[in-house]
Design an enzyme around this catalytic site. Structure first.
Site, short mmCIF file in Angstrom:
data_model
loop_
_atom_site.label_atom_id
_atom_site.label_comp_id
_atom_site.label_asym_id
_atom_site.label_seq_id
_atom_site.Cartn_x
_atom_site.Cartn_y
_atom_site.Cartn_z
N ARG A 171 0.80 -1.22 0.00
CA ARG A 171 0.00 0.00 0.00
C ARG A 171 0.84 1.27 0.00
O ARG A 171 0.44 2.29 0.55
CB ARG A 171 -0.97 0.00 1.19
CG ARG A 171 -1.99 -1.13 1.15
CD ARG A 171 -2.88 -1.04 -0.09
NE ARG A 171 -3.79 -2.18 -0.19
CZ ARG A 171 -3.56 -3.26 -0.92
NH1 ARG A 171 -2.46 -3.38 -1.62
NH2 ARG A 171 -4.43 -4.24 -0.96
N CYS A 217 -11.18 0.08 2.33
CA CYS A 217 -10.62 -0.44 3.58
C CYS A 217 -10.09 0.71 4.44
O CYS A 217 -9.32 1.55 3.97
CB CYS A 217 -9.49 -1.43 3.29
SG CYS A 217 -10.08 -3.01 2.65
N GLU A 287 -5.39 3.11 6.42
CA GLU A 287 -5.11 3.04 4.99
C GLU A 287 -5.69 4.25 4.27
O GLU A 287 -5.17 4.69 3.26
CB GLU A 287 -5.69 1.75 4.39
CG GLU A 287 -5.39 1.58 2.92
CD GLU A 287 -5.76 0.21 2.38
OE1 GLU A 287 -6.19 0.13 1.21
OE2 GLU A 287 -5.62 -0.78 3.12
#
Length: 295
Positions: A171, A217, A287
């Site tokens: 990520r 998310c 995130e």
């Protein structure tokens, strides 16, 4: 601000003043920006220069799919990349501008029987945000098919970075937060992606609240764990603050069920992190990106 308006008018760029940013995020939360400008690829560097000369803060958004914006909005200029939407193809090489929607790109490669992006099906957002955050699912990451990225640095220099010279992680692209992605080039191969895309999309529909208003998310998966599973085991599915609810379908999604507020979203994040840490001694890391003051 006046010089920015003059610049936009001269370049034929659409802009709006005091625009609610809730209209530009998948979560549908966010107060007003002083100004939002819809840049095109050949004008974005000059636009940023004008903004910097005015001494104003700015932030670039694409699909707004991984973003929580303050209820009080953003003091400065939001640059929206939706008009940076060009896709070029030469054999197995594809160049996509930062504002190209991921699902448009997935449909583009599917139509041409090109393989390498199957894991991106069903992911919202745009190429720029996906590359910046190294988006992925089902074992795929966008870096897997990436060849190079065209970026705008803090000094407003345009650089082309090869993938091997970047520091991709889970990520993360490793790029400085303030650098802006202008376009990306991908290298694919001939194949039949339809079956995998159909399978992955079916699984997403069954296991994720794709039709609800969310920011995707909320937390990154800790190494060796699933954030959603940890939140579920903590008994937090369905927990609500105001109109923000931990999804009963997938616990790592927070759903805006009505007129949700960023402040409630953040309170829910804090409660979830504290409970997970108390039970499992695991610190959940956000995130989503959080933007604006007075959150």
């Amino acid at each position: 601000m006046k010089n920015i308006e003059i610049f936009c008018k001269e370049k034929g760029l659409i802009y709006k003043k005091y625009e609610p940013l809730s209209e530009y995020t998948t979560l549908k939360i966010g107060g007003q920006a002083d100004l939002i400008a819809f840049s095109e690829e050949d004008s974005i560097v000059d636009l940023i220069e004008v903004i910097k000369n005015e001494g104003l803060a700015y932030y670039v958004i694409g699909g707004g799919s991984n973003l929580l914006i303050s209820d009080s909005g953003f003091r400065g200029v939001i640059i929206n990349t939706k008009r940076m939407n060009r896709i070029d193809i030469e054999e197995f090489k594809i160049r996509a501008s930062a504002g190209v929607k991921l699902q448009r790109l997935a449909a583009f490669v599917l139509k041409r029987n090109l393989s390498g992006m199957e894991g991106l099906v069903g992911i919202p957002g745009t190429v720029g945000g996906a590359v910046k955050g190294n988006a992925g699912s089902f074992g795929y990451e966008i870096k897997d098919s990436l060849e190079e990225v065209e970026v705008i640095t803090d000094q407003l220099e345009i650089k082309v970075l090869k993938k091997q010279n970047m520091n991709f992680k889970y990520r993360s692209s490793g790029l400085p937060e303030s650098w802006i992605i202008k376009s990306a080039r991908f290298s694919l191969k001939s194949g039949e992606p339809f079956k995998k895309m159909k399978e992955f999309l079916k699984k997403k529909i069954e296991t994720q609240p794709l039709r609800d208003r969310s920011a995707g998310c909320v937390f990154k998966n800790p190494e060796g764990h699933s954030a959603g599973a940890l939140i579920d085991k903590a008994g937090l599915k369905g927990m609500r603050i105001g109109d923000i609810v931990v999804s009963p379908v997938h616990a790592n999604y927070f759903i805006n069920t009505g007129r949700g507020k960023a402040s409630d979203f953040l309170r829910l994040m804090d409660i979830v992190r504290e409970k997970v840490f108390k039970l499992f001694s695991i610190e959940l890391e956000p995130e989503i990106k959080i933007l604006g003051g007075q959150l």
